[in-house]
Write an enzyme that holds these catalytic residues in place. Structure first.
Site, PDB file in Angstrom:
ATOM      1  N   HIS A 124      11.132  -4.461 -19.347  1.00 18.01           N
ATOM      2  CA  HIS A 124      11.248  -3.281 -18.246  1.00 18.01           C
ATOM      3  C   HIS A 124      12.688  -2.573 -17.515  1.00 18.01           C
ATOM      4  O   HIS A 124      13.285  -1.978 -16.829  1.00 18.01           O
ATOM      5  CB  HIS A 124      10.307  -3.003 -16.976  1.00 18.01           C
ATOM      6  CG  HIS A 124       9.468  -2.114 -16.357  1.00 18.01           C
ATOM      7  ND1 HIS A 124       9.226  -0.709 -17.750  1.00 18.01           N
ATOM      8  CD2 HIS A 124       9.556  -1.385 -15.049  1.00 18.01           C
ATOM      9  CE1 HIS A 124       8.634   0.138 -16.702  1.00 18.01           C
ATOM     10  NE2 HIS A 124       9.828   0.192 -15.257  1.00 18.01           N
ATOM     11  N   ALA A 162       1.033  -1.209  -0.546  1.00 20.20           N
ATOM     12  CA  ALA A 162       0.586   0.157   0.020  1.00 20.20           C
ATOM     13  C   ALA A 162       0.516   1.516   0.458  1.00 20.20           C
ATOM     14  O   ALA A 162       0.747   2.299   0.913  1.00 20.20           O
ATOM     15  CB  ALA A 162      -0.998  -0.215   1.486  1.00 20.20           C
ATOM     16  N   GLY A 163       2.082   1.654  -0.428  1.00 19.47           N
ATOM     17  CA  GLY A 163       2.913   1.955  -0.760  1.00 19.47           C
ATOM     18  C   GLY A 163       2.255   3.499  -2.158  1.00 19.47           C
ATOM     19  O   GLY A 163       1.268   3.871  -1.812  1.00 19.47           O
ATOM     20  N   ARG A 183       3.769   6.319 -21.334  1.00 20.43           N
ATOM     21  CA  ARG A 183       5.150   7.707 -21.181  1.00 20.43           C
ATOM     22  C   ARG A 183       5.627   7.976 -22.981  1.00 20.43           C
ATOM     23  O   ARG A 183       5.704   9.350 -23.132  1.00 20.43           O
ATOM     24  CB  ARG A 183       6.502   7.312 -20.709  1.00 20.43           C
ATOM     25  CG  ARG A 183       6.418   6.371 -18.777  1.00 20.43           C
ATOM     26  CD  ARG A 183       7.040   6.807 -18.655  1.00 20.43           C
ATOM     27  NE  ARG A 183       6.977   6.209 -16.924  1.00 20.43           N
ATOM     28  CZ  ARG A 183       7.900   5.831 -16.278  1.00 20.43           C
ATOM     29  NH1 ARG A 183       8.108   4.812 -16.584  1.00 20.43           N
ATOM     30  NH2 ARG A 183       7.603   5.861 -14.099  1.00 20.43           N
ATOM     31  N   ASP A 206      -0.821  -4.290   3.130  1.00 25.13           N
ATOM     32  CA  ASP A 206       0.389  -4.329   4.041  1.00 25.13           C
ATOM     33  C   ASP A 206       1.180  -4.443   5.039  1.00 25.13           C
ATOM     34  O   ASP A 206       0.298  -5.026   5.670  1.00 25.13           O
ATOM     35  CB  ASP A 206       0.818  -2.587   3.694  1.00 25.13           C
ATOM     36  CG  ASP A 206       1.958  -2.341   3.489  1.00 25.13           C
ATOM     37  OD1 ASP A 206       2.617  -2.011   2.341  1.00 25.13           O
ATOM     38  OD2 ASP A 206       3.296  -2.038   3.836  1.00 25.13           O
ATOM     39  N   VAL A 234       4.103  -6.477  -9.811  1.00 24.98           N
ATOM     40  CA  VAL A 234       4.223  -4.633 -10.774  1.00 24.98           C
ATOM     41  C   VAL A 234       5.623  -4.502  -9.871  1.00 24.98           C
ATOM     42  O   VAL A 234       6.969  -3.135 -10.635  1.00 24.98           O
ATOM     43  CB  VAL A 234       3.441  -3.464 -10.195  1.00 24.98           C
ATOM     44  CG1 VAL A 234       4.641  -2.200 -10.557  1.00 24.98           C
ATOM     45  CG2 VAL A 234       1.800  -3.940 -11.010  1.00 24.98           C
ATOM     46  N   VAL A 280       2.607   3.653  -5.301  1.00 24.88           N
ATOM     47  CA  VAL A 280       1.717   2.980  -6.308  1.00 24.88           C
ATOM     48  C   VAL A 280       1.017   2.185  -5.873  1.00 24.88           C
ATOM     49  O   VAL A 280      -0.541   2.395  -6.757  1.00 24.88           O
ATOM     50  CB  VAL A 280       3.422   1.888  -7.096  1.00 24.88           C
ATOM     51  CG1 VAL A 280       2.051   1.145  -8.089  1.00 24.88           C
ATOM     52  CG2 VAL A 280       4.115   2.465  -7.807  1.00 24.88           C
ATOM     53  N   GLY A 281       1.073   1.483  -5.024  1.00 21.74           N
ATOM     54  CA  GLY A 281      -0.766   0.706  -5.029  1.00 21.74           C
ATOM     55  C   GLY A 281      -1.459   0.969  -4.315  1.00 21.74           C
ATOM     56  O   GLY A 281      -2.630   1.131  -4.449  1.00 21.74           O
ATOM     57  N   ARG A 330      17.204  -0.999 -12.104  1.00 22.09           N
ATOM     58  CA  ARG A 330      16.201  -1.894 -11.628  1.00 22.09           C
ATOM     59  C   ARG A 330      16.407  -2.655 -10.567  1.00 22.09           C
ATOM     60  O   ARG A 330      16.096  -3.007 -10.230  1.00 22.09           O
ATOM     61  CB  ARG A 330      14.915  -1.877 -12.253  1.00 22.09           C
ATOM     62  CG  ARG A 330      14.022  -0.449 -12.973  1.00 22.09           C
ATOM     63  CD  ARG A 330      13.041  -1.152 -13.763  1.00 22.09           C
ATOM     64  NE  ARG A 330      12.682   0.329 -14.355  1.00 22.09           N
ATOM     65  CZ  ARG A 330      13.081   1.227 -15.391  1.00 22.09           C
ATOM     66  NH1 ARG A 330      13.688   0.974 -16.031  1.00 22.09           N
ATOM     67  NH2 ARG A 330      11.927   2.367 -15.743  1.00 22.09           N
TER      68      ARG A 330
HETATM   69  O1  TXD Z   1       6.032  -0.353 -13.926  1.00 20.07           O
HETATM   70  C1  TXD Z   1       6.827  -0.995 -13.138  1.00 20.07           C
HETATM   71  N1  TXD Z   1       6.122  -1.862 -12.994  1.00 20.07           N
HETATM   72  C2  TXD Z   1       6.739  -0.251 -11.699  1.00 20.07           C
HETATM   73  C3  TXD Z   1       7.241  -0.946 -10.700  1.00 20.07           C
HETATM   74  C4  TXD Z   1       6.482   1.446 -12.305  1.00 20.07           C
HETATM   75  C5  TXD Z   1       6.437   2.300 -10.791  1.00 20.07           C
HETATM   76  C6  TXD Z   1       6.712   1.585  -9.286  1.00 20.07           C
HETATM   77  N2  TXD Z   1       7.454   0.194  -9.812  1.00 20.07           N
HETATM   78  C7  TXD Z   1       8.106  -0.723  -8.558  1.00 20.07           C
HETATM   79  O2  TXD Z   1       6.785  -1.122  -8.127  1.00 20.07           O
HETATM   80  C8  TXD Z   1       9.071  -0.300  -7.894  1.00 20.07           C
HETATM   81  O3  TXD Z   1      10.489  -0.422  -7.819  1.00 20.07           O
HETATM   82  C9  TXD Z   1       8.823  -1.016  -6.142  1.00 20.07           C
HETATM   83  O4  TXD Z   1       8.930  -2.022  -6.505  1.00 20.07           O
HETATM   84  C10 TXD Z   1       7.315  -1.032  -6.161  1.00 20.07           C
HETATM   85  C11 TXD Z   1       6.690   0.375  -5.543  1.00 20.07           C
HETATM   86  O5  TXD Z   1       7.113   1.424  -5.545  1.00 20.07           O
HETATM   87  P1  TXD Z   1       6.507   2.213  -4.909  1.00 20.07           P
HETATM   88  O6  TXD Z   1       6.710   3.348  -5.019  1.00 20.07           O
HETATM   89  O7  TXD Z   1       4.550   2.303  -4.276  1.00 20.07           O
HETATM   90  O8  TXD Z   1       6.946   1.877  -3.192  1.00 20.07           O
HETATM   91  P2  TXD Z   1       6.476   1.843  -1.658  1.00 20.07           P
HETATM   92  O9  TXD Z   1       6.101   3.122  -1.928  1.00 20.07           O
HETATM   93  O10 TXD Z   1       7.723   2.208  -1.209  1.00 20.07           O
HETATM   94  O11 TXD Z   1       5.952   0.955  -1.181  1.00 20.07           O
HETATM   95  C12 TXD Z   1       6.118  -0.399  -1.255  1.00 20.07           C
HETATM   96  C13 TXD Z   1       5.426  -0.946  -0.410  1.00 20.07           C
HETATM   97  C14 TXD Z   1       5.555  -0.373   1.056  1.00 20.07           C
HETATM   98  O12 TXD Z   1       4.485   0.453   2.019  1.00 20.07           O
HETATM   99  C15 TXD Z   1       6.142  -1.257   2.045  1.00 20.07           C
HETATM  100  O13 TXD Z   1       6.188  -1.265   3.347  1.00 20.07           O
HETATM  101  C16 TXD Z   1       5.483  -2.623   1.202  1.00 20.07           C
HETATM  102  O14 TXD Z   1       5.514  -2.295   0.025  1.00 20.07           O
HETATM  103  N3  TXD Z   1       6.361  -4.123   1.445  1.00 20.07           N
HETATM  104  C17 TXD Z   1       4.798  -4.939   1.666  1.00 20.07           C
HETATM  105  N4  TXD Z   1       3.519  -4.938   2.043  1.00 20.07           N
HETATM  106  C18 TXD Z   1       3.146  -6.276   2.204  1.00 20.07           C
HETATM  107  N5  TXD Z   1       4.050  -7.433   2.635  1.00 20.07           N
HETATM  108  C19 TXD Z   1       5.648  -7.414   2.303  1.00 20.07           C
HETATM  109  N6  TXD Z   1       6.006  -8.534   2.325  1.00 20.07           N
HETATM  110  C20 TXD Z   1       6.112  -5.714   1.509  1.00 20.07           C
HETATM  111  N7  TXD Z   1       7.355  -5.357   1.994  1.00 20.07           N
HETATM  112  C21 TXD Z   1       7.423  -4.192   1.597  1.00 20.07           C
END
Ligand code: TXD
Length: 309
Positions: A176, A11-12, A152, A34, A119, A14-15, A89
């Site tokens: 990607h 739930a960061g 994009r 999350d 993702v 992107v989520g 990446r």
């Molecule tokens: O085109 C694409 N595929 C992408 C991919 C475009 C944009 C972002 N992309 C990737 O998505 C980025 O490189 C990251 O690997 C992920 C998530 O990116 P975001 O910007 O949302 O990262 P955040 O804000 O740090 O959120 C990640 C969340 C955070 O709230 C953590 O607590 C949670 O992931 N997290 C978990 N949730 C549940 N279960 C587990 N194990 C867990 N570990 C971390």
């Protein structure tokens, strides 16, 4: 008709934004999950409280309990670390593979019937990992990236020509990563190839900007990576799956015997519907495009080889 359910794990940035887009568009009810206690419930409640203003009745619930996956038609994995400036990446591989592994185990336990959209970066490798770990049929597993890379490129073409984004189509295939393959021959404005509207130098500049577009945003944000457009693309793909729209969108899909490949997840045009990847569309590639695509596939295979399972 019972409402469909989408679970988003992570739930960061992107989520949470994906949950917001899905609520706004009333695509399905959403479970936001999350590991951080309280945060997903707080974000879900905040989205629900926007409902009366925007007029959506979507149910969004947040939880730190994987039991919330139960009954999901589609599970989206956005859990994992994002890039910081100076990182590729690929630098995320070990930490994110461990996170994806834990999440996939929960998906198999709680929602084995679901379609799985990955993702987390490095995208093509994480999709492969999810497939290996889940044992799900490969057509039920899909990676979101080509939709974003194409969006994009569409935005850049529209800005350059000062035309509506609605009229711009584009196709980016391959992995990607910076080796992705934007296809200028398949980039059009109302059917007119972009090569007839811009000089070769300008077209090449837009293709290069597309390849580096993720890094451009990381460099500006400094604390993480892009999330508005990525989450919009997640919602676009989720809608195609949940509403069985049969849209043609580039996604990371398992190519075995397609594009002459022997079993690798890579970005190609896919028909997306309620069964997930319903068809891989094979488009013609000229020699230069094929060479670039093959190089991108090799880069993915090398990274997949680094997975420790
Ligand atoms: O085109 C694409 N595929 C992408 C991919 C475009 C944009 C972002 N992309 C990737 O998505 C980025 O490189 C990251 O690997 C992920 C998530 O990116 P975001 O910007 O949302 O990262 P955040 O804000 O740090 O959120 C990640 C969340 C955070 O709230 C953590 O607590 C949670 O992931 N997290 C978990 N949730 C549940 N279960 C587990 N194990 C867990 N570990 C971390």
């Amino acid at each position: 008709m019972a409402r469909k359910k989408v679970a988003i794990v992570g739930a960061g940035h992107v989520g949470a934004h994906a949950a917001l887009w899905m609520a706004l568009k009333e695509i399905a009810d959403v479970a936001l999950i999350d590991i951080v206690e309280g945060m997903p419930a707080g974000k879900a409640l905040d989205i629900m409280e926007a409902g009366p203003v925007e007029g959506f009745d979507t149910l969004v619930q947040g939880s730190s309990d994987y039991g919330a996956l139960i009954g999901s038609d589609l599970v989206i994995i956005t859990a994992g670390l994002p890039r910081k400036p100076g990182m590729t990446r690929a630098d995320l591989i070990d930490k994110n593979a461990a996170i994806v592994r834990g999440v996939v185990e929960e998906v198999v336990k709680n929602a084995p019937q679901s379609i799985l959209m990955v993702v987390t970066n490095p995208l093509d490798v994480m999709v492969h990992a999810a497939w290996k770990l889940s044992g799900l049929p490969p057509g039920r597993i899909i990676g979101m990236a080509g939709a974003l890379d194409s969006a994009r490129l569409r935005a850049f073409v529209a800005m350059e020509l000062n035309v509506s984004v609605e009229d711009v189509q584009a196709m980016v295939i391959g992995g990607h990563a910076d080796e992705m393959v934007p296809l200028k021959r398949y980039t059009t404005v109302s059917g007119i190839p972009v090569t007839q509207l811009l000089s070769p130098e300008k077209v090449e500049r837009l293709m290069e900007r597309t390849r580096k577009a993720g890094g451009e945003i990381v460099g500006l944000l400094k604390t993480g990576s892009a999330f508005y457009a990525p989450s919009a693309c997640i919602a676009e793909m989720a809608e195609a799956i949940i509403k069985d729209k049969k849209r043609i969108i580039p996604c990371a899909a398992f190519c075995k015997g397609r594009y002459g490949l022997d079993g690798v997840f890579v970005g190609v045009p896919v028909k997306l519907g309620s069964d997930g990847v319903e068809e891989i569309v094979e488009i013609e590639l000229d020699d230069a495009e094929r060479k670039a695509f093959d190089a991108s596939v090799s880069a993915i295979k090398k990274l997949v080889g680094e997975l420790k399972f």
